[in-house]
Design a protein around this motif. Structure first.
Motif, PDB file in Angstrom:
ATOM      1  N   ALA A 361      20.180   1.007   5.721  1.00 38.36           N
ATOM      2  CA  ALA A 361      19.191   2.075   5.918  1.00 38.36           C
ATOM      3  C   ALA A 361      18.861   2.665   4.559  1.00 38.36           C
ATOM      4  CB  ALA A 361      19.748   3.131   6.862  1.00 38.36           C
ATOM      5  N   ASN A 362      18.128   1.906   3.754  1.00 37.05           N
ATOM      6  CA  ASN A 362      17.923   2.284   2.346  1.00 37.05           C
ATOM      7  C   ASN A 362      16.461   2.246   1.920  1.00 37.05           C
ATOM      8  OD1 ASN A 362      17.556  -0.460   2.472  1.00 37.05           O
ATOM      9  ND2 ASN A 362      18.850  -0.951   0.723  1.00 37.05           N
ATOM     10  N   LEU A 363      15.542   2.351   2.913  1.00 39.54           N
ATOM     11  CA  LEU A 363      14.130   2.270   2.558  1.00 39.54           C
ATOM     12  C   LEU A 363      13.430   3.627   2.561  1.00 39.54           C
ATOM     13  CD1 LEU A 363      12.948  -1.057   4.263  1.00 39.54           C
ATOM     14  CD2 LEU A 363      13.661  -0.650   1.901  1.00 39.54           C
ATOM     15  N   GLY A 364      14.187   4.723   2.541  1.00 33.48           N
ATOM     16  CA  GLY A 364      13.588   6.037   2.347  1.00 33.48           C
ATOM     17  C   GLY A 364      13.072   6.677   3.606  1.00 33.48           C
ATOM     18  N   GLY A 365      11.780   7.074   3.603  1.00 34.78           N
ATOM     19  CA  GLY A 365      11.190   7.818   4.711  1.00 34.78           C
ATOM     20  C   GLY A 365      10.821   6.926   5.878  1.00 34.78           C
ATOM     21  N   THR A 366      10.081   7.496   6.845  1.00 33.10           N
ATOM     22  CA  THR A 366       9.766   6.769   8.075  1.00 33.10           C
ATOM     23  C   THR A 366       8.265   6.556   8.173  1.00 33.10           C
ATOM     24  OG1 THR A 366      11.608   7.971   9.069  1.00 33.10           O
ATOM     25  CG2 THR A 366      10.254   6.678  10.542  1.00 33.10           C
ATOM     26  N   GLU A 367       7.754   5.488   7.579  1.00 27.22           N
ATOM     27  CA  GLU A 367       6.327   5.178   7.625  1.00 27.22           C
ATOM     28  C   GLU A 367       6.134   3.873   8.390  1.00 27.22           C
ATOM     29  OE1 GLU A 367       3.932   5.777   4.181  1.00 27.22           O
ATOM     30  OE2 GLU A 367       5.360   7.178   3.270  1.00 27.22           O
ATOM     31  N   ILE A 368       5.867   4.020   9.676  1.00 27.46           N
ATOM     32  CA  ILE A 368       5.774   2.851  10.555  1.00 27.46           C
ATOM     33  C   ILE A 368       4.358   2.293  10.633  1.00 27.46           C
ATOM     34  CG2 ILE A 368       5.366   4.253  12.629  1.00 27.46           C
ATOM     35  CD1 ILE A 368       7.070   2.251  14.183  1.00 27.46           C
ATOM     36  N   LEU A 369       3.367   3.073  10.221  1.00 31.01           N
ATOM     37  CA  LEU A 369       1.978   2.640  10.375  1.00 31.01           C
ATOM     38  C   LEU A 369       1.667   1.394   9.541  1.00 31.01           C
ATOM     39  CD1 LEU A 369      -0.743   3.273  11.686  1.00 31.01           C
ATOM     40  CD2 LEU A 369      -1.270   4.728   9.717  1.00 31.01           C
ATOM     41  N   GLN A 370       2.142   1.351   8.293  1.00 28.53           N
ATOM     42  CA  GLN A 370       1.812   0.229   7.403  1.00 28.53           C
ATOM     43  C   GLN A 370       2.345  -1.114   7.909  1.00 28.53           C
ATOM     44  OE1 GLN A 370       2.752   3.241   6.268  1.00 28.53           O
ATOM     45  NE2 GLN A 370       0.759   3.818   5.425  1.00 28.53           N
ATOM     46  N   PRO A 371       3.614  -1.202   8.327  1.00 27.08           N
ATOM     47  CA  PRO A 371       4.053  -2.500   8.853  1.00 27.08           C
ATOM     48  C   PRO A 371       3.307  -2.909  10.115  1.00 27.08           C
ATOM     49  CG  PRO A 371       5.760  -0.825   9.138  1.00 27.08           C
ATOM     50  CD  PRO A 371       4.739  -0.260   8.219  1.00 27.08           C
ATOM     51  N   LEU A 372       2.948  -1.952  10.962  1.00 26.49           N
ATOM     52  CA  LEU A 372       2.174  -2.297  12.157  1.00 26.49           C
ATOM     53  C   LEU A 372       0.822  -2.878  11.770  1.00 26.49           C
ATOM     54  CD1 LEU A 372       2.847   0.735  14.550  1.00 26.49           C
ATOM     55  CD2 LEU A 372       3.768  -1.576  14.733  1.00 26.49           C
ATOM     56  N   GLN A 373       0.159  -2.252  10.809  1.00 26.83           N
ATOM     57  CA  GLN A 373      -1.138  -2.751  10.367  1.00 26.83           C
ATOM     58  C   GLN A 373      -1.018  -4.155   9.789  1.00 26.83           C
ATOM     59  OE1 GLN A 373      -2.154   0.501   7.747  1.00 26.83           O
ATOM     60  NE2 GLN A 373      -3.443   1.501   9.288  1.00 26.83           N
ATOM     61  N   LYS A 374       0.051  -4.409   9.053  1.00 30.11           N
ATOM     62  CA  LYS A 374       0.284  -5.734   8.489  1.00 30.11           C
ATOM     63  C   LYS A 374       0.474  -6.767   9.597  1.00 30.11           C
ATOM     64  CE  LYS A 374       1.650  -9.072   5.693  1.00 30.11           C
ATOM     65  NZ  LYS A 374       0.676  -9.836   4.885  1.00 30.11           N
TER      66      LYS A 374
END
Length: 784
Positions: A361-374
């Motif tokens: 669990a070392n990727l910082g904050g919780t930004e789920i929108l970008q991977p979904l868009q990818k």
């Protein structure tokens, strides 16, 4: 203390004006009507404005807000939100007492209650009422949850900060107000038992036929978890129709003026034993810092990320040969295991299992929108239906953006979501699943994630239910208008709820029926619900409120939600029904305030519990260290808040940017002990992609036999891997039968493989395996 590295620690000698919360719950079948009273007292020398931000389930329909001040009841009015804020602000500026209740614009599961100009020594009781549908768990339990944990929501850089960020936090057990709860249950077919994740009084039946019962929350609740009540009914899966008459005093043509019907369907269709061997399975895993927190507040509780990793390995072992898969991890940045989905083979599975074991669990904050868009921009595999599995603790601030992205791509995939740990956002988890035609699950307390996730995988492997429609048969002159959408997805054993309004003149003793029709495996099924058009007396308009909430939610989450026409519909429905929305708020002004306040009141934010004291990422550890040694002279516990803006969560490990506070040995936070790997997980980890096992010392250790016995196959002509696969299946049934829902799919692969290899020798192998493992597993398990 001044802000340090994204962490603010402040101390206060001021007593908190919120003294207690009293909750009354009335559960009638599958609907809960809740009344929560917040009792305030200002112990300050000056007037205060008390602001309380609290969680609420996303499906809740808040329909009433009132307060009792100095013996006078004040009923709040629902207004357009900007108008409500104007009413509140003007009253405060004029020295009057005012009250405001609103839903957070970024997420429907966060509310705030403001009590303005509470005079010195003055007391006020603020009551809000809401209704909500209750889900049915896999074991038949009807689940009511009173949310109590509100985790701060990470907000991406381009979004306004979440209201949850500025809430002061105090350690578990030091919340300066109390919670009491009384719950009453009624179900016409009988109540078997009531269980809870918190200590409750023994069930007390209030009539002889056990159709009515009550329980209460025991003293000492510490706000360390959401309060859950599980009620077990007789005949829980019985379809039903509830009709409710319109209100005679309601405005003609409004939602409350006409009768409303609530339909509860339990669609069934044949269970298909053969699972699909195709599909593109994409697993999206939260790797933000908060995933390095425990699953619950118990000692030695597993970390969220560890539980997710074990679940991923179980999923990888359960996928069918011939399918495709990929795994994404996300935080402030995101990464995938493979550039595109890979065919599921022994090689790709082994590589993925290795990568999963190394995940942190070392990727910082919780930004789920970008991977979904990818993912959505990446073309799917022809003939391989895309299935998205999302694992997160749900602490995001751009919930509506995420849900909208899922909905835009709903035609190209199904989305199954899993909220991990206490306080996961119901708005995010449920919203994504509903938008993506999947299911949502929450894993809290001591629940194991694996069983719920594998249940979802089984659903994804079943053929899709198609051509779903509703057919009404009503007397002449009557018409049904849907208030909720027709179900667009059906899963085995899951309830479907539909709301509709009945218009026209109802004759005495009229009958009607409604049929839910759908196709499964090219066969048409019909579920018909007959009903008499006799409408129950309206006391609290419960069904109307739920129907209004369903209609508002559909409008708010629709693709045209930003259009003026849709906003107008939301506003009209909300004001007519009294059900709060993102565009409305409840406001009240005490125009008979005995003493006008001179000057602005002192704002006091009500604290909520800080649950991250055992997290292993530095910001949380630092906070834990800071309150390890309590200061007895404080009138209230230390208050903590921390910065959840993107700058505080870089993609690099947090330890690179946050300098931890130096602590003495007595203050040092000892990390929880790593639990020993369970035998079942060890066995599963050794399985091959085709379902077989190979001989190994590790497998012998799990089975509890020597390597010599394991390698000595009773049939010399049979390969040793066939023999040990038989032993592994026998061990699953003999030693882990209570967790069958976790290994049922991978067992199916093992049985298919072993039957194709063992031939006529299978019966003898099963008999010898039972003797060796001292078990008595029936041969029919192997199809014999």
């Amino acid at each position: 203390m001044s802000p340090c590295c994204g962490l603010i620690i402040s101390c206060s000698r001021k007593p908190v004006p919120l003294k207690s919360i009293l909750v009354d719950v009335q559960v009638r079948g599958f609907v809960a009507d809740v009344s929560a009273t917040l009792k305030y007292k200002n112990s300050e020398e000056n007037a205060v404005e008390a602001v309380f931000v609290f969680p609420m389930d996303n499906d809740s329909a808040v329909y009433n807000f009132e307060m009792m001040v100095e013996g006078k009841k004040i009923i709040a009015e629902i207004q357009e939100k900007k108008e409500a804020h104007k009413t509140y602000d003007e009253a405060i500026s004029q020295g009057q007492q005012a009250f405001l209740l609103e839903e957070d614009e970024s997420a429907g599961d966060v509310f705030s209650c403001s009590v303005g100009n509470l005079l010195p020594g003055q007391e006020a009781d603020v009551t809000l009422c809401y209704v909500r549908e209750l889900p049915v768990e896999a074991d038949g339990a009807v689940r009511f949850v009173l949310p109590a944990v509100l985790n701060p929501r990470y907000t991406p850089e381009d979004q306004d900060p979440s209201v949850t960020i500025d809430i002061p936090r105090v350690p578990i057990g030091k919340i300066p107000y109390t919670l009491s709860l009384d719950a009453h249950f009624t179900y016409s077919y009988g109540i078997s038992k009531i269980e809870s994740n918190c200590e409750i009084t023994p069930i007390q039946y209030t009539n002889d036929d056990k159709t009515s019962a009550k329980v209460s929350l025991a003293e000492g609740y510490k706000f360390e978890r959401d309060l859950e009540l599980l009620t077990y009914y007789a005949e829980v899966n019985k379809p039903s129709v509830t009709l409710e008459a319109g209100l005679s005093e309601a405005k003609a043509g409004s939602l409350l003026a006409e009768p409303v019907v609530m339909l509860n369907f339990y669609p069934t269709f044949p269970v298909i034993s053969e699972q699909s061997n195709c599909g593109e399975f994409i697993f999206v895993v939260d790797r933000s810092g908060s995933m390095d927190c425990p699953m619950n507040s118990e000692e030695n509780s597993p970390m969220r990320i560890q539980s997710a990793k074990e679940t991923l390995i179980l999923l990888l072992k359960s996928l069918p040969l011939g399918s495709y898969f990929n795994i994404y991890g996300f935080g402030s940045s995101f990464e995938s295991f493979f550039p595109e989905s890979m065919e599921y083979t022994q090689v790709s599975m082994d590589e993925a299992v290795k990568k999963v074991s190394e995940m942190e669990a070392n990727l910082g904050g919780t930004e789920i929108l970008q991977p979904l868009q990818k993912i959505y921009k990446t073309a799917g595999r022809p003939g391989q239906p895309r299935q998205l599995f999302v694992f997160t603790d749900g602490e995001v601030g751009n919930t509506k953006q995420v849900i909208s992205e899922v909905q835009k791509n709903a035609a190209n995939h199904r989305c199954f979501t899993f909220g991990i740990g206490e306080g996961a956002s119901t708005a995010l988890i449920k919203g994504m699943a509903q938008a993506g035609n999947g299911t949502a699950e929450f894993i809290t307390g001591k629940e194991r994630m694996q069983g719920k996730v594998l249940q979802a995988l089984k659903r994804s492997l079943q053929p899709t239910v198609k051509d779903i429609s509703l057919q009404w048969t009503l007397p002449p002159g009557l018409e049904a208008t849907l208030l909720s959408r027709t179900p667009n997805v059906i899963f085995q054993g899951q309830r479907c709820i539909v709301y509709a309004q009945i218009t026209g003149k109802v004759e005495d003793a009229s009958d009607g029926n409604v049929c839910l029709e759908y196709k499964f495996n090219e066969e048409t099924f019909k579920n018909t619900l007959p009903f008499s058009l006799i409408f129950s007396d309206v006391k609290r308009s419960t069904i109307h409120r739920l129907a209004a909430k369903a209609l508002i939610s559909n409008l708010e989450n629709g693709l045209e939600s930003d259009s003026d026409e849709v906003k107008k519909s939301i506003l009209e429905t909300s004001i007519q029904s009294g059900v709060i929305s993102t565009l409305t708020a409840y406001v009240a002004v005490n125009k008979e305030t005995k003493q006008a306040v001179d000057g602005p009141p002192v704002r006091l934010d009500i604290p909520t519990p800080f649950l991250m004291s055992r997290c292993s990422y530095p910001a949380a550890r630092m906070a834990a260290c800071a309150y390890a040694a309590p200061h007895q002279e404080m009138m209230m516990a230390e208050v903590y808040s921390y910065d959840l803006s993107p700058k505080s969560f870089p993609s690099a490990p947090l330890g690179d940017v946050i300098q931890e506070k130096q602590v003495t040995p007595s203050e040092e936070v000892i990390p929880p002990l790593k639990p020993e790997t369970p035998p079942l997980f060890r066995l599963i980890s050794l399985q091959n992609a085709d379902g077989s096992w190979n001989t190994s010392s590790e497998l012998a250790s799990v089975l509890g036999i020597s390597e010599e016995f394991m390698e000595t196959c009773p049939q010399k002509s049979i390969d040793a891997s066939v023999w040990v696969t038989v032993l592994a299946v026998i061990w699953l049934h003999a030693s882990s039968s209570e967790q069958r829902d976790e290994w049922e799919l991978l067992e199916g692969k093992a049985l298919s493989w072993v039957k194709s290899k063992a031939g006529s020798s299978l019966g003898e192998l099963v008999k010898a395996g039972n003797e060796l493992l001292k078990s008595s597993v029936e041969p029919k398990v192997f199809g014999l």
